[in-house]
Design a protein around this motif. Structure first.
Motif, short mmCIF file in Angstrom:
data_model
loop_
_atom_site.label_atom_id
_atom_site.label_comp_id
_atom_site.label_asym_id
_atom_site.label_seq_id
_atom_site.Cartn_x
_atom_site.Cartn_y
_atom_site.Cartn_z
N ILE A 32 0.77 -7.06 3.31
CA ILE A 32 -0.45 -7.37 2.56
C ILE A 32 -0.87 -6.21 1.66
O ILE A 32 -1.15 -6.40 0.48
CB ILE A 32 -1.60 -7.75 3.53
N ILE A 33 -0.93 -5.01 2.21
CA ILE A 33 -1.45 -3.90 1.42
C ILE A 33 -0.44 -3.38 0.40
O ILE A 33 -0.78 -2.61 -0.49
CB ILE A 33 -1.96 -2.74 2.30
N ASN A 34 0.82 -3.84 0.52
CA ASN A 34 1.84 -3.47 -0.47
C ASN A 34 2.27 -4.67 -1.30
O ASN A 34 3.35 -4.67 -1.89
CB ASN A 34 3.05 -2.85 0.24
N ALA A 35 1.41 -5.68 -1.35
CA ALA A 35 1.68 -6.85 -2.17
C ALA A 35 1.53 -6.49 -3.65
O ALA A 35 1.13 -5.38 -3.99
CB ALA A 35 0.71 -7.98 -1.80
N ASN A 36 1.84 -7.45 -4.53
CA ASN A 36 1.57 -7.24 -5.95
C ASN A 36 0.13 -6.78 -6.12
O ASN A 36 -0.77 -7.24 -5.41
CB ASN A 36 1.79 -8.53 -6.73
N ASP A 37 -0.11 -5.88 -7.07
CA ASP A 37 -1.43 -5.28 -7.24
C ASP A 37 -2.55 -6.30 -7.26
O ASP A 37 -3.64 -6.07 -6.73
CB ASP A 37 -1.47 -4.46 -8.54
N GLU A 38 -2.31 -7.47 -7.87
CA GLU A 38 -3.37 -8.46 -8.00
C GLU A 38 -3.80 -9.06 -6.66
O GLU A 38 -4.87 -9.65 -6.56
CB GLU A 38 -2.92 -9.57 -8.95
N TYR A 39 -2.98 -8.94 -5.63
CA TYR A 39 -3.33 -9.49 -4.32
C TYR A 39 -3.55 -8.41 -3.26
O TYR A 39 -3.71 -8.71 -2.09
CB TYR A 39 -2.24 -10.46 -3.85
N THR A 40 -3.53 -7.15 -3.69
CA THR A 40 -3.71 -6.05 -2.74
C THR A 40 -5.19 -5.88 -2.39
O THR A 40 -6.02 -5.68 -3.28
CB THR A 40 -3.20 -4.72 -3.35
N SER A 131 3.87 -16.02 -7.27
CA SER A 131 3.75 -14.73 -6.59
C SER A 131 2.82 -14.83 -5.38
O SER A 131 3.09 -14.25 -4.32
CB SER A 131 3.22 -13.69 -7.58
N PHE A 132 1.73 -15.57 -5.54
CA PHE A 132 0.79 -15.74 -4.43
C PHE A 132 1.46 -16.47 -3.27
O PHE A 132 1.35 -16.05 -2.11
CB PHE A 132 -0.43 -16.52 -4.91
N PHE A 133 2.17 -17.55 -3.57
CA PHE A 133 2.80 -18.31 -2.49
C PHE A 133 3.97 -17.56 -1.86
O PHE A 133 4.21 -17.69 -0.65
CB PHE A 133 3.23 -19.70 -2.98
N ASP A 134 4.66 -16.74 -2.63
CA ASP A 134 5.71 -15.90 -2.04
C ASP A 134 5.12 -14.99 -0.97
O ASP A 134 5.71 -14.80 0.11
CB ASP A 134 6.39 -15.06 -3.13
N LEU A 135 3.94 -14.41 -1.27
CA LEU A 135 3.27 -13.56 -0.29
C LEU A 135 2.86 -14.37 0.93
O LEU A 135 3.06 -13.95 2.08
CB LEU A 135 2.05 -12.89 -0.92
#
Length: 271
Positions: A32-40, A131-135
Protein backbone atom coordinates in the motif's frame (compact mmCIF):
# COMPACT_ATOMS: atom_id res chain seq x y z
CA UNK A 1 -35.49 1.65 1.30
CA UNK A 2 -33.57 4.91 1.12
CA UNK A 3 -30.97 5.12 -1.63
CA UNK A 4 -27.41 6.27 -0.91
CA UNK A 5 -24.70 7.70 -3.11
CA UNK A 6 -21.16 8.94 -2.47
CA UNK A 7 -18.51 10.25 -4.89
CA UNK A 8 -16.32 7.16 -4.50
CA UNK A 9 -15.60 3.80 -6.04
CA UNK A 10 -15.31 1.22 -3.27
CA UNK A 11 -13.53 -2.13 -3.28
CA UNK A 12 -14.60 -4.20 -0.31
CA UNK A 13 -13.98 -7.79 0.68
CA UNK A 14 -14.30 -10.23 3.56
CA UNK A 15 -11.83 -12.90 4.59
CA UNK A 16 -11.52 -15.82 6.99
CA UNK A 17 -7.73 -16.05 7.01
CA UNK A 18 -5.69 -15.00 10.06
CA UNK A 19 -4.97 -11.26 9.86
CA UNK A 20 -3.34 -11.25 13.32
CA UNK A 21 -0.18 -12.20 11.49
CA UNK A 22 2.86 -9.93 11.38
CA UNK A 23 4.31 -11.20 8.10
CA UNK A 24 0.96 -10.82 6.34
CA UNK A 25 0.40 -7.33 7.79
CA UNK A 26 3.87 -6.19 6.72
CA UNK A 27 3.32 -7.48 3.18
CA UNK A 28 0.06 -5.58 2.77
CA UNK A 29 1.36 -2.35 4.33
CA UNK A 30 4.44 -2.50 2.10
CA UNK A 31 2.25 -2.88 -1.02
CA UNK A 32 0.00 0.00 0.00
CA UNK A 33 2.59 2.58 1.01
CA UNK A 34 4.72 1.77 -2.05
CA UNK A 35 1.83 1.89 -4.50
CA UNK A 36 1.70 4.36 -7.40
CA UNK A 37 2.00 7.87 -5.96
CA UNK A 38 -1.67 8.63 -6.64
CA UNK A 39 -2.79 5.81 -4.31
CA UNK A 40 -0.11 6.15 -1.64
CA UNK A 41 -1.60 7.08 1.76
CA UNK A 42 -0.09 9.99 3.66
CA UNK A 43 -1.52 9.54 7.17
CA UNK A 44 -2.79 6.71 9.37
CA UNK A 45 -4.47 5.94 12.69
CA UNK A 46 -6.65 3.37 14.42
CA UNK A 47 -9.50 5.86 14.75
CA UNK A 48 -10.49 9.38 13.73
CA UNK A 49 -8.87 11.83 13.43
CA UNK A 50 -6.49 10.22 10.95
CA UNK A 51 -3.44 12.51 10.99
CA UNK A 52 -0.24 10.62 11.91
CA UNK A 53 2.16 11.08 8.99
CA UNK A 54 3.53 7.95 7.34
CA UNK A 55 7.29 7.48 7.36
CA UNK A 56 8.13 4.94 4.65
CA UNK A 57 11.46 4.24 6.34
CA UNK A 58 9.78 3.18 9.58
CA UNK A 59 6.54 1.24 9.18
CA UNK A 60 6.93 -0.91 12.29
CA UNK A 61 4.48 1.23 14.25
CA UNK A 62 1.85 0.91 11.50
CA UNK A 63 2.24 -2.88 11.69
CA UNK A 64 1.84 -2.76 15.48
CA UNK A 65 -1.36 -0.75 15.08
CA UNK A 66 -2.71 -3.28 12.55
CA UNK A 67 -2.00 -6.07 15.05
CA UNK A 68 -3.22 -3.86 17.95
CA UNK A 69 -0.45 -5.45 19.97
CA UNK A 70 -0.39 -3.18 23.01
CA UNK A 71 -4.15 -3.32 23.60
CA UNK A 72 -4.47 -7.05 22.97
CA UNK A 73 -1.43 -7.82 25.14
CA UNK A 74 -2.71 -5.83 28.13
CA UNK A 75 -6.32 -6.97 28.20
CA UNK A 76 -7.34 -8.03 31.74
CA UNK A 77 -8.13 -11.67 32.46
CA UNK A 78 -11.83 -10.86 32.81
CA UNK A 79 -12.03 -9.25 29.34
CA UNK A 80 -14.38 -10.85 26.78
CA UNK A 81 -12.77 -13.62 24.69
CA UNK A 82 -12.06 -11.37 21.73
CA UNK A 83 -8.93 -10.01 20.06
CA UNK A 84 -9.27 -7.34 17.39
CA UNK A 85 -7.52 -4.69 15.32
CA UNK A 86 -8.54 -1.73 13.19
CA UNK A 87 -6.41 0.47 10.94
CA UNK A 88 -7.13 3.41 8.64
CA UNK A 89 -4.73 4.86 6.07
CA UNK A 90 -5.68 7.92 4.07
CA UNK A 91 -4.62 10.15 1.19
CA UNK A 92 -6.25 13.54 1.61
CA UNK A 93 -6.38 14.77 -1.99
CA UNK A 94 -5.39 14.32 -5.64
CA UNK A 95 -7.17 11.91 -5.32
CA UNK A 96 -8.77 11.16 -1.95
CA UNK A 97 -8.06 7.52 -1.08
CA UNK A 98 -8.89 5.56 2.06
CA UNK A 99 -7.95 2.09 3.28
CA UNK A 100 -9.84 0.55 6.21
CA UNK A 101 -8.74 -2.78 7.70
CA UNK A 102 -10.64 -4.60 10.46
CA UNK A 103 -9.97 -8.02 11.92
CA UNK A 104 -11.28 -9.94 14.88
CA UNK A 105 -10.81 -13.26 16.61
CA UNK A 106 -14.04 -14.27 18.26
CA UNK A 107 -16.09 -17.42 18.69
CA UNK A 108 -19.10 -15.63 17.24
CA UNK A 109 -19.46 -15.88 13.47
CA UNK A 110 -17.66 -13.02 11.77
CA UNK A 111 -15.36 -12.05 8.92
CA UNK A 112 -12.28 -9.86 8.65
CA UNK A 113 -12.82 -7.01 6.20
CA UNK A 114 -10.99 -4.45 4.11
CA UNK A 115 -12.34 -1.45 2.19
CA UNK A 116 -10.46 0.66 -0.33
CA UNK A 117 -12.16 3.81 -1.64
CA UNK A 118 -11.02 6.32 -4.28
CA UNK A 119 -12.68 9.40 -5.70
CA UNK A 120 -14.88 8.35 -8.60
CA UNK A 121 -13.78 11.07 -11.03
CA UNK A 122 -10.18 9.90 -10.77
CA UNK A 123 -11.10 6.58 -12.36
CA UNK A 124 -12.54 8.13 -15.51
CA UNK A 125 -9.06 7.61 -16.95
CA UNK A 126 -8.78 3.95 -18.03
CA UNK A 127 -5.08 3.70 -17.19
CA UNK A 128 -5.66 5.04 -13.69
CA UNK A 129 -8.61 2.68 -13.31
CA UNK A 130 -6.42 -0.28 -14.25
CA UNK A 131 -3.67 0.86 -11.89
CA UNK A 132 -6.16 1.06 -9.03
CA UNK A 133 -7.52 -2.43 -9.66
CA UNK A 134 -4.02 -3.87 -10.03
CA UNK A 135 -3.33 -2.64 -6.51
CA UNK A 136 -6.64 -3.99 -5.20
CA UNK A 137 -6.04 -7.43 -6.71
CA UNK A 138 -2.49 -7.53 -5.33
CA UNK A 139 -3.78 -6.91 -1.81
CA UNK A 140 -6.64 -9.38 -2.27
CA UNK A 141 -4.23 -12.15 -3.28
CA UNK A 142 -2.43 -11.69 0.04
CA UNK A 143 -5.51 -11.41 2.27
CA UNK A 144 -7.49 -14.23 0.61
CA UNK A 145 -11.08 -12.99 0.33
CA UNK A 146 -14.00 -15.37 0.58
CA UNK A 147 -16.06 -12.77 -1.29
CA UNK A 148 -15.79 -9.17 -2.36
CA UNK A 149 -17.07 -6.53 -4.74
CA UNK A 150 -16.38 -3.25 -6.53
CA UNK A 151 -19.19 -0.70 -6.53
CA UNK A 152 -19.50 2.80 -7.96
CA UNK A 153 -21.13 4.52 -5.01
CA UNK A 154 -21.96 7.64 -7.03
CA UNK A 155 -24.73 5.62 -8.70
CA UNK A 156 -27.63 5.52 -6.19
CA UNK A 157 -27.77 2.16 -4.44
CA UNK A 158 -29.37 0.50 -1.44
CA UNK A 159 -26.82 -0.01 1.36
CA UNK A 160 -27.14 -3.47 2.84
CA UNK A 161 -25.91 -5.29 5.93
CA UNK A 162 -23.73 -8.27 5.05
CA UNK A 163 -24.15 -11.82 6.31
CA UNK A 164 -22.65 -14.29 3.82
CA UNK A 165 -23.29 -17.09 6.31
CA UNK A 166 -27.02 -16.53 5.60
CA UNK A 167 -26.99 -15.67 1.89
CA UNK A 168 -24.79 -13.92 -0.68
CA UNK A 169 -25.62 -10.18 -0.86
CA UNK A 170 -26.49 -8.26 -4.02
CA UNK A 171 -24.17 -8.48 -7.02
CA UNK A 172 -22.24 -5.35 -7.99
CA UNK A 173 -20.02 -4.23 -10.88
CA UNK A 174 -17.19 -6.66 -10.04
CA UNK A 175 -17.75 -9.61 -7.70
CA UNK A 176 -14.98 -11.73 -6.19
CA UNK A 177 -15.63 -15.36 -5.29
CA UNK A 178 -13.08 -17.05 -3.04
CA UNK A 179 -12.47 -20.71 -2.27
CA UNK A 180 -15.71 -21.36 -0.36
CA UNK A 181 -17.79 -20.14 -3.31
CA UNK A 182 -15.61 -21.91 -5.86
CA UNK A 183 -16.25 -25.14 -3.94
CA UNK A 184 -19.96 -24.33 -3.73
CA UNK A 185 -20.59 -23.42 -7.38
CA UNK A 186 -17.70 -25.21 -9.05
CA UNK A 187 -14.75 -23.57 -10.78
CA UNK A 188 -15.92 -24.36 -14.32
CA UNK A 189 -19.40 -23.03 -13.65
CA UNK A 190 -18.03 -19.75 -12.31
CA UNK A 191 -15.68 -19.44 -15.28
CA UNK A 192 -18.61 -19.91 -17.67
CA UNK A 193 -20.80 -17.24 -16.03
CA UNK A 194 -22.72 -15.12 -18.59
CA UNK A 195 -21.34 -11.63 -17.92
CA UNK A 196 -19.00 -9.11 -19.53
CA UNK A 197 -15.74 -10.56 -18.17
CA UNK A 198 -14.62 -13.50 -16.04
CA UNK A 199 -11.07 -13.57 -14.69
CA UNK A 200 -9.23 -15.98 -12.42
CA UNK A 201 -7.15 -13.55 -10.37
CA UNK A 202 -5.34 -16.34 -8.52
CA UNK A 203 -5.91 -19.91 -7.47
CA UNK A 204 -8.96 -19.55 -5.24
CA UNK A 205 -10.15 -16.13 -6.48
CA UNK A 206 -12.47 -15.65 -9.46
CA UNK A 207 -13.75 -12.20 -10.49
CA UNK A 208 -17.00 -11.63 -12.38
CA UNK A 209 -17.31 -8.21 -14.05
CA UNK A 210 -20.98 -7.76 -14.92
CA UNK A 211 -20.73 -4.92 -17.50
CA UNK A 212 -18.07 -3.02 -19.40
CA UNK A 213 -18.75 0.43 -17.91
CA UNK A 214 -18.09 1.30 -14.27
CA UNK A 215 -20.04 4.54 -14.64
CA UNK A 216 -23.39 3.16 -15.79
CA UNK A 217 -26.06 1.36 -13.74
CA UNK A 218 -26.06 -2.44 -13.99
CA UNK A 219 -29.11 -3.69 -15.94
CA UNK A 220 -31.27 -5.87 -13.72
CA UNK A 221 -31.40 -8.57 -16.39
CA UNK A 222 -27.61 -8.94 -16.17
CA UNK A 223 -27.76 -9.60 -12.43
CA UNK A 224 -30.68 -11.99 -12.94
CA UNK A 225 -28.76 -13.95 -15.59
CA UNK A 226 -25.76 -14.45 -13.30
CA UNK A 227 -27.96 -15.53 -10.38
CA UNK A 228 -29.86 -17.98 -12.57
CA UNK A 229 -26.62 -19.49 -13.89
CA UNK A 230 -25.06 -19.98 -10.44
CA UNK A 231 -28.26 -20.75 -8.50
CA UNK A 232 -30.87 -18.22 -7.48
CA UNK A 233 -31.19 -19.66 -3.96
CA UNK A 234 -27.63 -18.50 -3.24
CA UNK A 235 -28.37 -14.78 -3.76
CA UNK A 236 -30.68 -12.13 -2.38
CA UNK A 237 -33.37 -10.82 -4.69
CA UNK A 238 -32.93 -7.21 -5.74
CA UNK A 239 -34.16 -4.83 -3.04
CA UNK A 240 -33.92 -7.43 -0.25
CA UNK A 241 -31.29 -8.08 2.45
CA UNK A 242 -30.17 -11.16 4.33
CA UNK A 243 -32.84 -10.47 6.97
CA UNK A 244 -35.45 -11.59 4.45
CA UNK A 245 -33.74 -15.00 4.30
CA UNK A 246 -33.24 -15.89 7.94
CA UNK A 247 -34.38 -19.42 8.80
CA UNK A 248 -34.85 -20.31 5.13
CA UNK A 249 -33.20 -22.98 3.01
CA UNK A 250 -30.58 -20.90 1.24
CA UNK A 251 -27.53 -22.17 -0.61
CA UNK A 252 -24.40 -21.09 1.30
CA UNK A 253 -20.77 -22.26 1.36
CA UNK A 254 -19.30 -24.35 4.12
CA UNK A 255 -17.25 -21.54 5.66
CA UNK A 256 -14.19 -22.51 7.71
CA UNK A 257 -13.97 -20.10 10.68
CA UNK A 258 -10.97 -21.81 12.29
CA UNK A 259 -8.47 -19.00 11.70
CA UNK A 260 -10.75 -16.25 13.06
CA UNK A 261 -11.78 -18.07 16.23
CA UNK A 262 -10.52 -16.90 19.62
CA UNK A 263 -10.64 -20.41 21.11
CA UNK A 264 -10.56 -23.27 18.62
CA UNK A 265 -11.43 -25.78 21.36
CA UNK A 266 -14.85 -24.14 21.73
CA UNK A 267 -17.71 -24.22 19.21
CA UNK A 268 -18.48 -21.37 16.84
CA UNK A 269 -21.58 -19.40 17.83
CA UNK A 270 -24.08 -18.49 15.11
CA UNK A 271 -26.06 -15.35 15.95
Amino acid sequence: MQLSNYPFVNFSFQSLCDWQNRELAEMVIHRIINANDEYTPQVYSRFEPVKVKIDKENVEYITSLWLNEEVNRNLPSFAPPVRAGHLMLRRKKNPKVEYMISWEKNNRVGFNSMNVSVEVNHLQDIEKQQSFFDLCWTVARILQPVRGYVINQSIPYIPEPLAPQVIHPELHWINLFGRPYIELFGREKLLSTPCYKVEELAEGIIALQLTDNLFEPIPEEVRASVKKHLGEQAFVESGKTYRDYLNKENIVPNFDYTQVMFDRTQPIIFV
